[in-house]
Design an enzyme around this catalytic site. Sequence first.
Site, short mmCIF file in Angstrom:
data_model
loop_
_atom_site.label_atom_id
_atom_site.label_comp_id
_atom_site.label_asym_id
_atom_site.label_seq_id
_atom_site.Cartn_x
_atom_site.Cartn_y
_atom_site.Cartn_z
N ASP A 49 0.84 -1.20 0.00
CA ASP A 49 0.00 0.00 0.00
C ASP A 49 0.87 1.25 0.00
O ASP A 49 1.81 1.37 0.79
CB ASP A 49 -0.91 0.02 1.22
CG ASP A 49 -1.73 1.30 1.28
OD1 ASP A 49 -2.65 1.44 0.44
OD2 ASP A 49 -1.44 2.17 2.12
N TYR A 54 2.67 9.95 0.79
CA TYR A 54 3.75 9.35 1.57
C TYR A 54 5.11 9.79 1.02
O TYR A 54 5.61 9.26 0.03
CB TYR A 54 3.64 7.83 1.55
CG TYR A 54 2.33 7.29 2.09
CD1 TYR A 54 1.50 8.05 2.89
CD2 TYR A 54 1.92 5.99 1.78
CE1 TYR A 54 0.30 7.57 3.37
CE2 TYR A 54 0.73 5.49 2.27
CZ TYR A 54 -0.08 6.28 3.07
OH TYR A 54 -1.27 5.79 3.54
N LYS A 80 -3.48 5.81 -3.88
CA LYS A 80 -4.61 6.65 -3.49
C LYS A 80 -4.72 7.88 -4.37
O LYS A 80 -3.77 8.26 -5.05
CB LYS A 80 -4.47 7.03 -2.01
CG LYS A 80 -4.33 5.79 -1.11
CD LYS A 80 -4.15 6.15 0.35
CE LYS A 80 -3.91 4.89 1.16
NZ LYS A 80 -2.55 4.37 0.96
#
Length: 325
Positions: A49, A54, A80
Site C-alpha cells: 500500500d 507518503y 490513493k
Amino acid sequence: MERSRLGTFDVTSIGLGTAPLGGLFAPVSDADAEATIERAWSAGIRFYDTAPLYGFGLAERRLGAFLRQQPRESYAVSTKVGRLLRAPDGPAAEDDHYKGTPRERPVFDFSHDGVMRSVEESLARLGLDRVDVLLVHDPDDHYDAAVAGAFRALQRLRSDGTVKAIGAGMNQSEMLVRFAEAVPVDCFLLAGRYTLLDQGALDALFPVCATKNIGILLGGIYNSGILANPGAGAKFNYQDADAGLVARARELDELCRKHGTELKAAALQFCIAHPAVTVAVLGARNAVEVADNIAMSQSVVPPAFWQELRARKLVDARAPLPGGA
C-alpha cells in the site's frame, strides 16, 4: 503466508504499508527502503500500500523501483487519489510529518479530472502500467466532491478493467459508513480506528461492511507507535499522545509482560482476529521492523492474556478475541 479474498482477487493477509518509506517522522535512505521492501517480499508479503502523500511521491517511486523487477501478476499494489503533487512557487518549508522529501507538496483535488491526473502521475512514479486498488484518500472535508467526482472516476476505472477494486482510505470510520451506503465500493483502508486502544469501527463500520461484503485493509494497528513503545514521546494518530492514552497503553503493556508476551504481538493479533479484516497493513522503515512485524504475527499470545483482557474490560465486549477468548 495466508491469503484473503478482496473483491475478485486474492491478497496476502499481511501487507506492507509504505508511509515510513516516505520519511514519516524521520528520513529513510534509498538503501534502507530497498532493503525493507526486499525483506517483505522474501517473507511472502505480496500486498503493498502506498500513496502520493507518503513522502510526496518518494514512497511510490521507491516501491515501484522494486516491484518493476517482479512478475506483475505475483503481487497487488494499492495507491490513493485526492492529492496532486505540485511544486510551490517559493521555497518548500519542511513538512511536520515527512522528512527528506522532494520539493513537491500535496494539493487536495477530488474532482473527476483531478483523480484521472493523479492516477496517471502515480503510475509514472511507480513505473507500472496499472495498480490493483485505488482509494480516495482522506476526503474528511470533501465528502460531496468525493462522491460526485473522485468516486465517479474510480467507478469508471474499475468498469473498464484499469483497476480491480476501489474504496477510500481514512483515519475515521464515520464517513466510511456514509460512503458504504452511497457508493458501490470493494474495500476501505481504515487507519487507527480498530486497535487495542480504539474499537470505534465496531459501532457501525464493521457491521455495514459485513452486510455489503466490503473488505477492510487495516492500518495504524500500533496507533502511530504508542502500541509498539508506550513510553515518553509516544505518538497516537500521528500526534504526541496525551497522558491518559499513554497510561492505558502502559496498562496493556504491563498485562502483556505479566503473561510473558509482547504488546506488539497482542496488538497485531487482536486486530487480525476480527473477521472483517482482510489485510493487516503494517508499516516499516527498515528490514528489521519487517522481520519484527512478521514475528509478532506468529508469536504465541497465551489464552490467559486474552481472558484477563476481557475480564478487566480493557477492550469492547463486542470485539472477537483470538481463540474465542
